[in-house]
Write a protein that holds these residues in place. Structure first.
Motif, PDB file in Angstrom:
ATOM      1  N   SER A 117       0.776  -1.150  -0.030  1.00 52.77           N
ATOM      2  CA  SER A 117       0.120  -0.052   0.174  1.00 52.77           C
ATOM      3  C   SER A 117       0.889   1.325   0.046  1.00 52.77           C
ATOM      4  O   SER A 117       0.452   2.497  -0.241  1.00 52.77           O
ATOM      5  N   GLY A 118       2.247   1.229   0.319  1.00 49.11           N
ATOM      6  CA  GLY A 118       2.779   2.501   0.454  1.00 49.11           C
ATOM      7  C   GLY A 118       3.038   2.947  -1.137  1.00 49.11           C
ATOM      8  O   GLY A 118       3.275   4.035  -1.135  1.00 49.11           O
ATOM      9  N   LYS A 119       3.413   2.237  -2.112  1.00 47.81           N
ATOM     10  CA  LYS A 119       3.610   2.694  -3.451  1.00 47.81           C
ATOM     11  C   LYS A 119       2.293   3.398  -3.977  1.00 47.81           C
ATOM     12  O   LYS A 119       1.169   3.160  -3.266  1.00 47.81           O
ATOM     13  N   SER A 120       2.639   4.363  -4.698  1.00 46.34           N
ATOM     14  CA  SER A 120       1.432   5.128  -5.428  1.00 46.34           C
ATOM     15  C   SER A 120       0.497   4.446  -6.162  1.00 46.34           C
ATOM     16  O   SER A 120      -0.623   4.624  -6.471  1.00 46.34           O
ATOM     17  N   ASP A 121       1.008   3.169  -6.823  1.00 43.95           N
ATOM     18  CA  ASP A 121       0.001   2.246  -7.386  1.00 43.95           C
ATOM     19  C   ASP A 121      -0.335   0.934  -6.739  1.00 43.95           C
ATOM     20  O   ASP A 121      -0.406  -0.107  -7.363  1.00 43.95           O
ATOM     21  N   GLY A 122      -0.299   1.073  -5.359  1.00 37.58           N
ATOM     22  CA  GLY A 122      -0.523  -0.203  -4.495  1.00 37.58           C
ATOM     23  C   GLY A 122      -1.973  -0.326  -4.371  1.00 37.58           C
ATOM     24  O   GLY A 122      -2.760   0.245  -4.971  1.00 37.58           O
ATOM     25  N   ILE A 123      -2.250  -1.508  -3.480  1.00 36.04           N
ATOM     26  CA  ILE A 123      -3.598  -1.854  -3.393  1.00 36.04           C
ATOM     27  C   ILE A 123      -4.555  -0.870  -2.500  1.00 36.04           C
ATOM     28  O   ILE A 123      -3.968  -0.285  -1.680  1.00 36.04           O
ATOM     29  N   TYR A 124      -5.796  -0.676  -3.029  1.00 31.23           N
ATOM     30  CA  TYR A 124      -6.494   0.324  -2.167  1.00 31.23           C
ATOM     31  C   TYR A 124      -6.920  -0.362  -0.869  1.00 31.23           C
ATOM     32  O   TYR A 124      -7.397  -1.496  -0.932  1.00 31.23           O
ATOM     33  N   ILE A 125      -6.736   0.374   0.320  1.00 34.61           N
ATOM     34  CA  ILE A 125      -7.147   0.045   1.703  1.00 34.61           C
ATOM     35  C   ILE A 125      -8.236   0.530   2.043  1.00 34.61           C
ATOM     36  O   ILE A 125      -8.229   2.143   2.173  1.00 34.61           O
ATOM     37  N   PRO A 126      -9.449   0.282   2.454  1.00 35.47           N
ATOM     38  CA  PRO A 126     -10.513   1.013   3.034  1.00 35.47           C
ATOM     39  C   PRO A 126     -10.240   1.742   4.227  1.00 35.47           C
ATOM     40  O   PRO A 126      -9.269   1.185   4.911  1.00 35.47           O
ATOM     41  N   PRO A 127     -10.687   2.953   4.646  1.00 34.05           N
ATOM     42  CA  PRO A 127     -10.513   3.537   5.916  1.00 34.05           C
ATOM     43  C   PRO A 127     -10.593   2.837   6.960  1.00 34.05           C
ATOM     44  O   PRO A 127      -9.702   2.951   8.058  1.00 34.05           O
ATOM     45  N   TYR A 128     -11.699   2.019   6.989  1.00 37.02           N
ATOM     46  CA  TYR A 128     -11.652   1.329   8.278  1.00 37.02           C
ATOM     47  C   TYR A 128     -10.829   0.098   8.512  1.00 37.02           C
ATOM     48  O   TYR A 128     -10.208  -0.161   9.900  1.00 37.02           O
ATOM     49  N   LYS A 129     -10.382  -0.391   7.246  1.00 40.65           N
ATOM     50  CA  LYS A 129      -9.309  -1.368   7.543  1.00 40.65           C
ATOM     51  C   LYS A 129      -7.976  -0.875   7.736  1.00 40.65           C
ATOM     52  O   LYS A 129      -7.152  -1.331   8.696  1.00 40.65           O
ATOM     53  N   LEU A 130      -7.786   0.482   7.237  1.00 45.30           N
ATOM     54  CA  LEU A 130      -6.427   1.336   7.637  1.00 45.30           C
ATOM     55  C   LEU A 130      -6.696   1.661   8.886  1.00 45.30           C
ATOM     56  O   LEU A 130      -5.364   1.407   9.580  1.00 45.30           O
ATOM     57  N   ALA A 131      -7.608   2.011   9.651  1.00 43.89           N
ATOM     58  CA  ALA A 131      -7.572   2.381  10.998  1.00 43.89           C
ATOM     59  C   ALA A 131      -7.344   1.123  11.906  1.00 43.89           C
ATOM     60  O   ALA A 131      -6.728   0.929  12.989  1.00 43.89           O
ATOM     61  N   ARG A 132      -7.914  -0.094  11.540  1.00 44.29           N
ATOM     62  CA  ARG A 132      -7.797  -1.136  12.413  1.00 44.29           C
ATOM     63  C   ARG A 132      -6.391  -1.738  12.201  1.00 44.29           C
ATOM     64  O   ARG A 132      -5.922  -2.212  13.276  1.00 44.29           O
ATOM     65  N   MET A 133      -5.562  -1.585  11.015  1.00 48.54           N
ATOM     66  CA  MET A 133      -4.448  -2.100  10.933  1.00 48.54           C
ATOM     67  C   MET A 133      -3.597  -1.086  11.906  1.00 48.54           C
ATOM     68  O   MET A 133      -2.357  -1.378  12.656  1.00 48.54           O
ATOM     69  N   MET A 134      -3.863   0.257  11.883  1.00 54.95           N
ATOM     70  CA  MET A 134      -2.836   1.240  12.693  1.00 54.95           C
ATOM     71  C   MET A 134      -3.371   1.155  14.281  1.00 54.95           C
ATOM     72  O   MET A 134      -2.403   1.019  15.060  1.00 54.95           O
ATOM     73  N   LYS A 135      -4.478   0.446  14.494  1.00 55.52           N
ATOM     74  CA  LYS A 135      -4.498   0.081  16.077  1.00 55.52           C
ATOM     75  C   LYS A 135      -3.806  -1.062  16.590  1.00 55.52           C
ATOM     76  O   LYS A 135      -3.515  -1.415  17.576  1.00 55.52           O
ATOM     77  N   GLU A 136      -3.704  -2.076  15.397  1.00 56.94           N
ATOM     78  CA  GLU A 136      -3.239  -3.312  15.576  1.00 56.94           C
ATOM     79  C   GLU A 136      -1.372  -3.025  15.836  1.00 56.94           C
ATOM     80  O   GLU A 136      -0.833  -4.189  16.423  1.00 56.94           O
ATOM     81  N   VAL A 137      -0.878  -2.026  15.525  1.00 57.02           N
ATOM     82  CA  VAL A 137       0.317  -1.951  15.639  1.00 57.02           C
ATOM     83  C   VAL A 137       0.713  -1.262  17.127  1.00 57.02           C
ATOM     84  O   VAL A 137      -0.002  -0.334  17.484  1.00 57.02           O
ATOM     85  N   GLU A 138       1.557  -1.884  17.841  1.00 59.93           N
ATOM     86  CA  GLU A 138       1.916  -1.456  19.230  1.00 59.93           C
ATOM     87  C   GLU A 138       2.885  -0.636  19.394  1.00 59.93           C
ATOM     88  O   GLU A 138       2.759   0.266  20.131  1.00 59.93           O
ATOM     89  N   ASP A 139       4.164  -0.651  18.331  1.00 60.34           N
ATOM     90  CA  ASP A 139       5.107   0.242  18.377  1.00 60.34           C
ATOM     91  C   ASP A 139       4.617   1.522  17.637  1.00 60.34           C
ATOM     92  O   ASP A 139       4.578   1.456  16.303  1.00 60.34           O
ATOM     93  N   LYS A 140       4.540   2.515  18.136  1.00 60.19           N
ATOM     94  CA  LYS A 140       4.017   3.800  17.344  1.00 60.19           C
ATOM     95  C   LYS A 140       5.200   4.436  16.655  1.00 60.19           C
ATOM     96  O   LYS A 140       4.973   5.277  15.715  1.00 60.19           O
ATOM     97  N   SER A 141       6.585   4.120  17.005  1.00 60.65           N
ATOM     98  CA  SER A 141       7.651   4.523  16.208  1.00 60.65           C
ATOM     99  C   SER A 141       8.344   3.673  15.143  1.00 60.65           C
ATOM    100  O   SER A 141       9.052   3.787  14.634  1.00 60.65           O
ATOM    101  N   SER A 142       7.559   2.548  15.229  1.00 68.44           N
ATOM    102  CA  SER A 142       7.812   1.690  14.005  1.00 68.44           C
ATOM    103  C   SER A 142       7.842   2.279  12.637  1.00 68.44           C
ATOM    104  O   SER A 142       6.991   2.835  12.374  1.00 68.44           O
ATOM    105  N   VAL A 143       8.507   1.378  11.713  1.00 69.45           N
ATOM    106  CA  VAL A 143       8.184   1.972  10.154  1.00 69.45           C
ATOM    107  C   VAL A 143       6.883   1.562   9.521  1.00 69.45           C
ATOM    108  O   VAL A 143       6.631   2.268   8.779  1.00 69.45           O
ATOM    109  N   GLU A 144       6.361   0.474  10.188  1.00 62.22           N
ATOM    110  CA  GLU A 144       5.087   0.198   9.576  1.00 62.22           C
ATOM    111  C   GLU A 144       4.105   1.113   9.935  1.00 62.22           C
ATOM    112  O   GLU A 144       3.123   1.456   9.236  1.00 62.22           O
ATOM    113  N   TYR A 145       4.068   1.515  11.046  1.00 59.64           N
ATOM    114  CA  TYR A 145       2.924   2.629  11.635  1.00 59.64           C
ATOM    115  C   TYR A 145       3.332   4.090  10.734  1.00 59.64           C
ATOM    116  O   TYR A 145       2.291   4.617  10.529  1.00 59.64           O
TER     117      TYR A 145
END
Length: 696
Positions: A117-145
């Motif tokens: 999803s990071g690329k400009s032509d990546g897969i579309y992630i719905p907002p609710y799914k994106l918010a859920r993925m952000m909640k699942e990340v425990e380390d707020k300073s990680s590269v994924e977050y």
């Protein structure tokens, strides 16, 4: 023998003559045939020349078409190569930004999703799914977050830029400041560099530039670089878009006017049809502000335009554009203001102006458009939160990245916050300071009055308009305003006002207030408006739609009236005499029950004011209504004498009563009182004699 010889010679001569004739005819035939052949040859050569020229023109057209196709192919291939290089560079940076160590199973799966999803032509992630993925990340300073918040920031900025326009820009600007514009300044500049709505985007950039000057400077550098890239290959659409954006940035004073003059100098140095057309469009957009900031520089540019026009080497169409530009300059760029009123959002002293030259090397900082992990991500986010609070002036609600932290709060706290928000919404009352509803109401009343055939239809339509409490006054004001705007008075307005006064007493009271207000400001009206207003109120008074005690506001004296107010009173009473007649008008004015209301029109406090009122009504042809005032003025000396006698009698009575009430009953005091009374009587007799002498 001789005969035979003679006959042979004769035959020989005849044969020779025949041969000569035959030879002559043959030469003429050959000449005729040769002339025809020459004509055919000329025709053939002419036709072959036409064919040769047509073939050459066709060959040139084919060559030009092939050349254009080759140019288009070259441009397309170049764009494809540039995109491929950009994608490869993005991929390399993304690969370099991946974490080296091994993570847990959950973070590893999330990393794969985020990488896609990071690329400009990546897969579309719905907002609710994106918010859920952000909640699942425990380390707020990680590269994924960080990558997730980057995607959310990019989508939010793009959505706001696509949504902004001249009508809602004031409401969208706080939403922009709610996003992290320091981190996403590259995304913001990339979204604003679109060919349409450049004046709106320039106004948005001007507001952002006051708080974050580095954002305005970055966008200006990128637009100048886009201009230089479009100028070399003569890409006219891109060049026009870049030039228009720079013009609006100059109008907003984000860019210095030097860049405008430098750009015009470059465009007009070697003039072509396209460069001159672009220069004309640029001056049309920002000529108004250049005339204020740099009049000498603009004069030099117009002199260059004049020289190009006199040279006559450009196309006729472009020459007409230059002539239109000169006409626009003569009209002081009317119709092309520097900044539209709805986009004038920044004070001049608050704006920061950037100076960039077309000759210097420009770094567009393309790496700001691509995700890059930040080791101090949490600290930078907290710093921007503090900056956001200082800009917006209040504690804004957390969005985007803070959604996960809000999700960790207890349910009870969320319910309490919701209840507080509902209470705040109930307590908050929106007040419309623009008076949009009032303007719309006045427009509706005006159109209804003007579009009706007669006063009955107008009254029926106006009664259907739903008026809020307190808006009844607007109906009376608009009716009076429409009446005053007419060239001559129309009885239509008087009948309409009469109908409203008869229907509701509120309208009658409002017309009384209008009468008082109009008379107090009568000196501001023109003669035509003054006449219409006076006839309108005369109609209401003559039909008893308006009570006559409102005339008490008029005080007819030389000191209290002006020329305008005297004209108003004159037209008012003349119209009343025409409506009622002089006899009925006199009866209404001599009504004993209304004398208190007419004391200001027929003053009796001073002989000077009384004479002024009599002379005024006599001069306008209404001397018949002043008969009682004339009688009063005639008997005024006798009345004054009687008033003085009554006052003296009261003084003597008061003195006598005081003597009777006094404790001393001496004869000396009685004699003194008798002598004083006799002296007062003698004084009264002398005064009466003097007054009689004066009368004689």
């Amino acid at each position: 023998m001789e005969k035979d010889r003679g006959g042979q010679e004769r035959e020989r001569k005849n044969e020779n003559g025949n041969r000569q004739r035959e030879n002559g005819n043959g030469d003429r035939g050959r000449e005729y045939r040769s002339s025809k052949d020459d004509e055919r040859l000329k025709r053939y050569r002419h036709e072959s020349g036409h064919r040769r020229r047509e073939n050459e023109d066709g060959r040139r057209n084919r060559d030009s078409r092939h050349r254009n196709r080759d140019d288009d192919k070259y441009r397309r291939n170049k764009e494809v190569n540039e995109r491929r290089e950009d994608n490869e560079r993005d991929d390399r940076m993304l690969e370099n930004s991946k974490p080296q160590g091994r993570s847990t199973l959950q973070e590893g799966n999330l990393n794969n999703n985020v990488a896609n999803s990071g690329k400009s032509d990546g897969i579309y992630i719905p907002p609710y799914k994106l918010a859920r993925m952000m909640k699942e990340v425990e380390d707020k300073s990680s590269v994924e977050y960080q990558r997730l918040t980057w995607d959310a920031l990019r989508k939010s900025i793009n959505g706001l830029v696509n949504k902004v326009n001249a009508a809602n820009i004031k409401n969208i600007i706080p939403e922009f400041f709610a996003e992290n514009l320091i981190r996403g300044r590259g995304l913001f500049c990339q979204s604003c560099l679109s060919p349409g709505f450049t004046d709106v985007f320039a106004g948005l950039v001007a507001v952002v530039n006051t708080k974050f000057p580095e954002v305005g400077e970055l966008l200006l550098r990128r637009i100048v670089l886009q201009l230089k890239r479009a100028f070399k290959p003569n890409d006219k659409p891109q060049l026009l878009a870049a030039v228009k954006f720079i013009a609006h940035l100059v109008n907003q004073q984000v860019a210095h006017e030097i860049i405008a003059l430098e750009l015009l100098t470059v465009l007009l140095e070697n003039p072509t049809d396209d460069s001159v057309e672009v220069a004309v469009g640029f001056v049309t957009e920002c000529g108004s502000i250049l005339q204020d900031l740099s009049p000498k520089g603009l004069h030099g540019i117009f002199e260059r335009f004049r020289g190009i026009l006199h040279e006559g080497e450009i196309d006729k169409r472009v020459q007409f554009l230059i002539e239109g530009l000169f006409a626009l300059r003569k009209a002081k760029f009317q119709g092309h203001p520097a900044v539209r009123p709805e986009l004038d959002l920044v004070e001049q002293e608050d704006q920061l102006t950037h100076e960039i030259s077309l000759q210097e090397e420009i770094n567009p900082e393309i790496t700001l458009d691509i995700f890059k992990p930040d080791p101090d991500f949490i600290e930078n986010e907290k710093r921007y939160e503090d900056v956001k609070k200082t800009i917006l002036g209040e504690d804004s609600e957390d969005e985007g990245s803070d959604a996960a932290s809000d999700g960790e709060d207890d349910d009870d706290d969320e319910e309490d916050e919701d209840d507080d928000e509902e209470e705040d919404e109930q307590e908050m009352k929106i007040r419309d300071e623009t008076e949009t509803n009032l303007v719309n109401l006045r427009r509706t009343i005006y159109l209804t009055i003007m579009s009706s055939v007669d006063f009955e239809e107008a009254g029926h339509k106006l009664l259907k308009i739903k008026l809020e409490p307190g808006q009844e006054m607007e109906l009376c004001v608009m009716l009076l305003e429409c009446c005053s705007q007419e060239r001559t008075y129309l009885r239509y307005y008087g009948l309409l006002g009469q109908r409203f006064c008869m229907i509701n007493r509120i309208h009658q009271e409002n017309f009384e207030k209008c009468f008082v207000q109009q008379y107090s400001m009568i000196h501001r009206l023109e003669t035509n408006k003054l006449r219409n207003v006076a006839k309108f109120f005369a109609h209401l008074l003559g039909t008893d739609a308006l009570p006559w005690y409102c005339l008490a506001y008029i005080r007819l004296t030389e000191e209290d009236t002006t020329s305008s107010s005297r004209i108003f009173i004159k037209i008012l009473f003349q119209e009343l005499s025409e409506h009622l007649g002089i006899r009925l008008l006199n009866e209404r004015l001599t009504d004993p029950a209304m004398q208190d209301s007419y004391e200001s029109i027929f003053p009796r406090d001073n002989p000077k004011n009384t004479r002024f009122a009599i002379n005024f009504f006599t001069s306008i042809g209404l001397g018949g209504i002043t008969e009682n005032l004339r009688e009063y003025l005639k008997h005024m000396p006798r009345l004054i004498m009687q008033q003085q006698n009554a006052a003296s009698d009261e003084e003597s009575d008061s003195s006598g009563s005081s003597d009777l009430d006094s404790d001393s009953g001496s004869a000396s005091s009685e004699s003194e009182s008798e002598s004083s009374s006799s002296e007062s009587e003698s004084d009264r007799d002398e005064r009466r004699k003097k007054k009689r002498r004066r009368r004689n």
